[in-house]
Design a protein around this motif. Structure first.
Motif, mmCIF file in Angstrom:
data_model
loop_
_atom_site.group_PDB
_atom_site.id
_atom_site.type_symbol
_atom_site.label_atom_id
_atom_site.label_comp_id
_atom_site.label_asym_id
_atom_site.label_seq_id
_atom_site.Cartn_x
_atom_site.Cartn_y
_atom_site.Cartn_z
ATOM 1 N N GLY A 28 0.783 -1.117 0.061
ATOM 2 C CA GLY A 28 0.122 0.023 -0.006
ATOM 3 C C GLY A 28 1.087 1.237 0.138
ATOM 4 O O GLY A 28 1.707 1.363 0.837
ATOM 5 N N THR A 29 0.585 2.178 -1.063
ATOM 6 C CA THR A 29 1.489 3.498 -1.109
ATOM 7 C C THR A 29 0.598 4.624 -0.608
ATOM 8 O O THR A 29 1.007 5.561 -0.731
ATOM 9 N N ASP A 52 2.139 -2.707 -4.358
ATOM 10 C CA ASP A 52 0.771 -2.177 -4.634
ATOM 11 C C ASP A 52 0.276 -2.895 -6.090
ATOM 12 O O ASP A 52 1.187 -3.472 -6.815
ATOM 13 N N THR A 57 1.607 3.424 -9.784
ATOM 14 C CA THR A 57 2.654 3.622 -8.499
ATOM 15 C C THR A 57 3.788 3.162 -8.767
ATOM 16 O O THR A 57 4.959 3.482 -8.306
#
Length: 194
Positions: A28-29, A52, A57
Motif C-alpha cells: 500500500g502506497t 501495490d 505507482t
C-alpha cells in the motif's frame, strides 16, 4: 481459509526477530503506508520497498524505495515479510498474499499494537480502545436498547474488533450479512465507523 500466525506477544523484540534476515515490504502506497514506513525506519527497521496492485505507482520511487507488484517479488516470498499498509482492503490483500504463496505478513492494526504511533497515521484505528474504556457504560446501555439478536451480534462484533484488531472480525463486519445490515446508515465504507 486464512490462518494468521501470531508474532509472539506482539512486542518490538518479537517483531524484529521475526523479520530478521527478511526483506520488509509495505503493501500500500497511501498516506498510511507512508506513515508506517516513517515509523519503522524511525525505529531503525529497514524497509525494502512498497507493494501495490496499481501499475501507475510503479513509475517512480516512493520515499526513496522501489514500488512494485507482489508478483514481482514472488520468487523471494520465503525471505519476505509484508506489512499490509491499508485498512480498507486488508482482507482482500491477505487473500491475495496467500494465493501468491506469501506466509509472513501482518495487518496494520496488529502492527499498531507493537508500534502505537502508527495510530496517529490512521483515523480508523486511532483511539478505538480508549473510546471503549471511556464509554463502556454507554455501550452497555446501547446494547440493552437493541431489541433483536442480529443488532446485538453486529454490535458485539464491532466491539470485539475494536478491542483486538482481529482482521477476521473486520472481515465479518465488512462483508456478507452484516455489511448489508449496516449499509443504510454507513453509505460508502464501514472503515470510518468500525
Amino acid at each position: 481459509k486464512v490462518k494468521m500466525k501470531k508474532i509472539g506477544k506482539l512486542t518490538f523484540k518479537n517483531f524484529t526477530l521475526k523479520t530478521a534476515k527478511k526483506d520488509i515490504y509495505i503493501f500500500g502506497t497511501s498516506k498510511l503506508g507512508q506513515g508506517i514506513y516513517r515509523v519503522l525506519t524511525g525505529s531503525g527497521i529497514k524497509v525494502s520497498g512498497f507493494l501495490d496492485n496499481n501499475p501507475k505507482t510503479y513509475a517512480s520511487p516512493l520515499l526513496g524505495c522501489r514500488v512494485c507488484s507482489p508478483v514481482e517479488i514472488k520468487p523471494k516470498q520465503k525471505k519476505t515479510f509484508v506489512i499490509i499498509g491499508t485498512i480498507s482492503y486488508q482482507w482482500e490483500i491477505m487473500q491475495q498474499l496467500l494465493r501468491e504463496g506469501f506466509k509472513n505478513f501482518i495487518t496494520t492494526p496488529q502492527l499498531s499494537r507493537i508500534f502505537p504511533e502508527i495510530q496517529k497515521e490512521n483515523m480508523t484505528i486511532r483511539g478505538l480502545k480508549e473510546d471503549l474504556a471511556k464509554n463502556k457504560k454507554e455501550y452497555k446501555n446501547f446494547y440493552r436498547l437493541l431489541s433483536d439478536r442480529k443488532s446485538k451480534k453486529v454490535l458485539k462484533t464491532l466491539m470485539a474488533y475494536r478491542k483486538t484488531f482481529n482482521p477476521f472480525l473486520f472481515y465479518k463486519i465488512n462483508s456478507g450479512e452484516e455489511k448489508q445490515y449496516l449499509e443504510s446508515f454507513v453509505p460508502d465504507s464501514l472503515v470510518p465507523f468500525v
